[in-house]
Scaffold this motif. Structure first.
Motif, PDB file in Angstrom:
ATOM      1  N   ARG A  99       0.833  -1.212   0.000  1.00  0.00           N
ATOM      2  CA  ARG A  99       0.000   0.000   0.000  1.00  0.00           C
ATOM      3  C   ARG A  99       0.865   1.258   0.000  1.00  0.00           C
ATOM      4  NH1 ARG A  99      -2.651  -3.141   3.966  1.00  0.00           N
ATOM      5  NH2 ARG A  99      -1.737  -1.838   5.622  1.00  0.00           N
ATOM      6  N   LEU A 100       1.922   1.251   0.793  1.00  0.00           N
ATOM      7  CA  LEU A 100       2.803   2.414   0.831  1.00  0.00           C
ATOM      8  C   LEU A 100       3.551   2.578  -0.486  1.00  0.00           C
ATOM      9  CD1 LEU A 100       4.250   2.121   4.444  1.00  0.00           C
ATOM     10  CD2 LEU A 100       2.529   3.727   3.617  1.00  0.00           C
ATOM     11  N   ARG A 101       3.903   1.475  -1.100  1.00  0.00           N
ATOM     12  CA  ARG A 101       4.604   1.569  -2.385  1.00  0.00           C
ATOM     13  C   ARG A 101       3.689   2.154  -3.450  1.00  0.00           C
ATOM     14  NH1 ARG A 101       5.991  -3.209  -2.604  1.00  0.00           N
ATOM     15  NH2 ARG A 101       8.052  -2.961  -1.665  1.00  0.00           N
ATOM     16  N   ALA A 102       2.429   1.763  -3.456  1.00  0.00           N
ATOM     17  CA  ALA A 102       1.482   2.326  -4.427  1.00  0.00           C
ATOM     18  C   ALA A 102       1.308   3.825  -4.214  1.00  0.00           C
ATOM     19  CB  ALA A 102       0.142   1.607  -4.320  1.00  0.00           C
ATOM     20  N   ALA A 103       1.208   4.247  -2.961  1.00  0.00           N
ATOM     21  CA  ALA A 103       1.088   5.681  -2.683  1.00  0.00           C
ATOM     22  C   ALA A 103       2.347   6.423  -3.095  1.00  0.00           C
ATOM     23  CB  ALA A 103       0.798   5.904  -1.206  1.00  0.00           C
ATOM     24  N   GLY A 104       3.512   5.825  -2.822  1.00  0.00           N
ATOM     25  CA  GLY A 104       4.768   6.462  -3.219  1.00  0.00           C
ATOM     26  C   GLY A 104       4.920   6.569  -4.723  1.00  0.00           C
ATOM     27  N   GLU A 105       4.494   5.541  -5.455  1.00  0.00           N
ATOM     28  CA  GLU A 105       4.581   5.597  -6.916  1.00  0.00           C
ATOM     29  C   GLU A 105       3.659   6.681  -7.479  1.00  0.00           C
ATOM     30  OE1 GLU A 105       3.642   1.671  -8.114  1.00  0.00           O
ATOM     31  OE2 GLU A 105       5.645   0.856  -7.675  1.00  0.00           O
ATOM     32  N   ALA A 106       2.491   6.855  -6.867  1.00  0.00           N
ATOM     33  CA  ALA A 106       1.596   7.931  -7.315  1.00  0.00           C
ATOM     34  C   ALA A 106       2.241   9.298  -7.109  1.00  0.00           C
ATOM     35  CB  ALA A 106       0.267   7.847  -6.572  1.00  0.00           C
ATOM     36  N   LEU A 107       2.908   9.489  -5.981  1.00  0.00           N
ATOM     37  CA  LEU A 107       3.575  10.768  -5.736  1.00  0.00           C
ATOM     38  C   LEU A 107       4.808  10.933  -6.616  1.00  0.00           C
ATOM     39  CD1 LEU A 107       3.247  11.071  -1.865  1.00  0.00           C
ATOM     40  CD2 LEU A 107       1.942  12.265  -3.632  1.00  0.00           C
ATOM     41  N   ASP A 108       5.463   9.836  -6.973  1.00  0.00           N
ATOM     42  CA  ASP A 108       6.572   9.924  -7.932  1.00  0.00           C
ATOM     43  C   ASP A 108       6.057  10.390  -9.293  1.00  0.00           C
ATOM     44  OD1 ASP A 108       8.417   9.145  -6.057  1.00  0.00           O
ATOM     45  OD2 ASP A 108       8.446   7.041  -6.690  1.00  0.00           O
ATOM     46  N   ARG A 109       4.930   9.840  -9.724  1.00  0.00           N
ATOM     47  CA  ARG A 109       4.341  10.287 -10.989  1.00  0.00           C
ATOM     48  C   ARG A 109       3.922  11.754 -10.900  1.00  0.00           C
ATOM     49  NH1 ARG A 109       1.674   5.285 -10.504  1.00  0.00           N
ATOM     50  NH2 ARG A 109      -0.286   6.344  -9.981  1.00  0.00           N
ATOM     51  N   HIS A 110       3.425  12.155  -9.728  1.00  0.00           N
ATOM     52  CA  HIS A 110       3.066  13.559  -9.531  1.00  0.00           C
ATOM     53  C   HIS A 110       4.284  14.456  -9.693  1.00  0.00           C
ATOM     54  CE1 HIS A 110       2.457  17.187  -7.064  1.00  0.00           C
ATOM     55  NE2 HIS A 110       1.193  17.088  -7.401  1.00  0.00           N
ATOM     56  N   ARG A 111       5.401  14.066  -9.088  1.00  0.00           N
ATOM     57  CA  ARG A 111       6.623  14.860  -9.198  1.00  0.00           C
ATOM     58  C   ARG A 111       7.122  14.907 -10.648  1.00  0.00           C
ATOM     59  NH1 ARG A 111      11.714  12.853  -7.779  1.00  0.00           N
ATOM     60  NH2 ARG A 111      10.946  11.042  -8.969  1.00  0.00           N
ATOM     61  N   ASP A 112       7.111  13.753 -11.319  1.00  0.00           N
ATOM     62  CA  ASP A 112       7.597  13.704 -12.701  1.00  0.00           C
ATOM     63  C   ASP A 112       6.735  14.563 -13.622  1.00  0.00           C
ATOM     64  OD1 ASP A 112       9.528  11.963 -11.805  1.00  0.00           O
ATOM     65  OD2 ASP A 112       8.496  10.158 -12.486  1.00  0.00           O
ATOM     66  N   ALA A 113       5.413  14.473 -13.482  1.00  0.00           N
ATOM     67  CA  ALA A 113       4.528  15.266 -14.336  1.00  0.00           C
ATOM     68  C   ALA A 113       4.661  16.751 -14.039  1.00  0.00           C
ATOM     69  CB  ALA A 113       3.078  14.815 -14.148  1.00  0.00           C
ATOM     70  N   SER A 114       4.806  17.100 -12.775  1.00  0.00           N
ATOM     71  CA  SER A 114       4.968  18.509 -12.414  1.00  0.00           C
ATOM     72  C   SER A 114       6.246  19.085 -13.021  1.00  0.00           C
ATOM     73  CB  SER A 114       4.987  18.651 -10.894  1.00  0.00           C
ATOM     74  OG  SER A 114       5.321  19.963 -10.509  1.00  0.00           O
ATOM     75  N   GLU A 115       7.347  18.349 -12.923  1.00  0.00           N
ATOM     76  CA  GLU A 115       8.602  18.840 -13.479  1.00  0.00           C
ATOM     77  C   GLU A 115       8.574  18.846 -15.006  1.00  0.00           C
ATOM     78  OE1 GLU A 115      11.575  16.404 -11.715  1.00  0.00           O
ATOM     79  OE2 GLU A 115      11.553  17.491  -9.799  1.00  0.00           O
ATOM     80  N   ALA A 116       7.884  17.881 -15.598  1.00  0.00           N
ATOM     81  CA  ALA A 116       7.763  17.885 -17.055  1.00  0.00           C
ATOM     82  C   ALA A 116       6.943  19.081 -17.530  1.00  0.00           C
ATOM     83  CB  ALA A 116       7.129  16.583 -17.529  1.00  0.00           C
ATOM     84  N   ALA A 117       5.877  19.416 -16.817  1.00  0.00           N
ATOM     85  CA  ALA A 117       5.088  20.600 -17.179  1.00  0.00           C
ATOM     86  C   ALA A 117       5.920  21.862 -17.057  1.00  0.00           C
ATOM     87  CB  ALA A 117       3.851  20.691 -16.283  1.00  0.00           C
ATOM     88  N   ALA A 118       6.752  21.937 -16.009  1.00  0.00           N
ATOM     89  CA  ALA A 118       7.620  23.105 -15.862  1.00  0.00           C
ATOM     90  C   ALA A 118       8.633  23.181 -16.995  1.00  0.00           C
ATOM     91  CB  ALA A 118       8.334  23.045 -14.508  1.00  0.00           C
TER      92      ALA A 118
END
Length: 432
Positions: free
Chosen positions: A364-383
């Motif tokens: 469960r923690l790994r799934a939550a962490g992967e979602a936040l990793d995707r959030h970070r990657d998408a945010s930096e890609a948008a920037a």
């Protein structure tokens, strides 16, 4: 209650568990360092894996020093933690730029309509055969296709890079009636709706030999065909992010050869055999310290707009979409902080469960962490897309493609927030 769920035995965890965990991570660090020195620049895959192992060991040691600082020597831990963070951050830059470029180029292919207008065609030796068509599309002599006169993208080698990004032209071979041939230049010939044909005449020859203007849609196009704006946007991003990745690679190599890194490696070598614990460590319990890390995470998550993130998409990310401020999106910082706190919580649980079997909450923690990793990657890609759109003297089509790309990545940010909200609810239910 939180302590009972952190420890499967519902009892105290001594500081010896932390010492064994740190010795194991220090051994992994030294093993990865030896592998990196042995491979050098000869084996790219082994070198990348060694750098990844170095980052992984550095993150876990640094996080453990932060969470369990009261049971460690304070001077040693305060001096060691920022150095390990420097190692992890420096080695992560090259991978981050490469992954960001790949993410943006894949998004450009997807957004530019890379799929053909017809059902999947048969590919034979580089030729794409599309049944059901009766016309043959050819391009006659002329200048560069799809490029308005005087339009630039801010870089002199954009056309050559665009040719490299777009796949080779696919030609459908005629097989009599019912088959068609479509020849598309490698630079792409897509046009915005309503714009005139570019330099070079496109004709369609029917079965009766009558020549007429090619239709704007409905023709068989190469699967990797890009519009002109998307191709030039990809060329611009490729130039900027490849340059940043090259600089990050040089910085990482210089860091690994520096005296600063050698001093860190010497300290990690000592850590592999002897962990500097505090005098009070003999009677310490690690469970309350790990519980405190979880409480900090819970408080940070409680401050997030999870109700807004409870639907697959919401318009919160568009509030500052047209702001001229080049700083990162103001809403992303709390989510990035939660990502760091979640990592500290995960590593703290690893310490507690190092000798007690598998952690039931790990998935469960790994799934939550992967979602936040995707959030970070998408945010930096948008920037990165927004930064590329600020390049002087780029063509309007290029700027438009970059704007669409930025909006697409902000949609990905919202989707990642939604995924984290669902994963976090499962973690709360599983530990209640």
């Amino acid at each position: 209650m939180a302590q009972r769920h952190l420890d499967p035995t519902a009892g105290p965890v001594p500081a010896d568990a932390l010492a064994g965990y740190l010795r194991g991570r220090a051994t992994e660090f030294l093993r990865a360092l030896r592998l990196h020195r042995e491979t050098g620049a000869g084996a790219a895959e082994d070198s990348v894996e060694a750098a990844r192992a170095l980052r992984r060991a550095s993150r876990r040691i640094s996080a453990s020093l932060h969470t369990f600082q009261p049971v460690l020597d304070p001077d040693w831990s305060e001096a060691m933690r920022p150095e390990l963070a420097w190692v992890s951050g420096t080695l992560a830059l090259e991978h981050a730029y490469g992954a960001r470029l790949e993410r943006l180029l894949l998004a450009l292919h997807r957004l530019s309509g890379a799929a053909t207008a017809f059902p999947p065609a048969q590919e034979e030796g580089g030729a794409v055969t599309a049944p059901g068509a009766t016309d043959r599309v050819t391009r006659t002599a002329g200048g560069p296709a799809g490029r308005p006169p005087g339009a630039t993208d801010g870089t002199p080698d954009a056309e050559s890079t665009a040719r490299r990004l777009a796949p080779d032209a696919a030609t459908a071979r005629p097989g009599g009636s019912g088959r068609a041939t479509a020849t598309v230049p490698a630079t792409g010939t897509g046009r915005l709706p309503g714009t005139p044909l570019p330099t070079g005449r496109t004709t369609v020859t029917g079965t009766a030999g009558v020549t007429r203007a090619a239709p704007a849609t409905g023709t068989t196009v190469d699967r990797g065909h890009l519009t002109v704006g998307a191709a030039k946007a990809g060329a611009l991003l490729d130039r900027q992010l490849t340059l940043a990745r090259t600089r990050a690679h040089s910085t990482a190599l210089q860091a690994l050869r520096s005296s600063r890194f050698h001093a860190i490696a010497d300290k990690v070598a000592v850590l592999a055999s002897e962990v500097p614990l505090s005098p009070a460590a003999s009677a310490a319990d690690l469970v309350p310290l790990a519980a405190a890390a979880r409480e900090r995470l819970v408080d940070a998550v409680a401050a997030l707009p999870l109700l807004t993130a409870g639907s697959p998409y919401n318009a919160e990310a568009l509030i500052h979409g047209l702001s001229p401020d080049p700083a990162p999106h103001p809403q992303d910082a709390p989510w990035h902080q939660v990502r760091l706190l979640l990592r500290l919580h995960r590593y703290a649980r690893e310490v507690l469960h190092a000798g007690a079997g598998a952690d039931p909450a790990a998935e469960r923690l790994r799934a939550a962490g992967e979602a936040l990793d995707r959030h970070r990657d998408a945010s930096e890609a948008a920037a990165a897309a927004a930064q590329a759109a600020r390049t002087p003297r780029i063509a309007p089509a290029t700027a438009y493609a970059l704007g669409v790309l930025h909006a697409d990545q902000r949609h990905e940010v919202e989707a990642a927030r939604y995924a984290f909200q669902r994963a976090w609810q499962k973690d709360v239910v599983g530990t209640s």
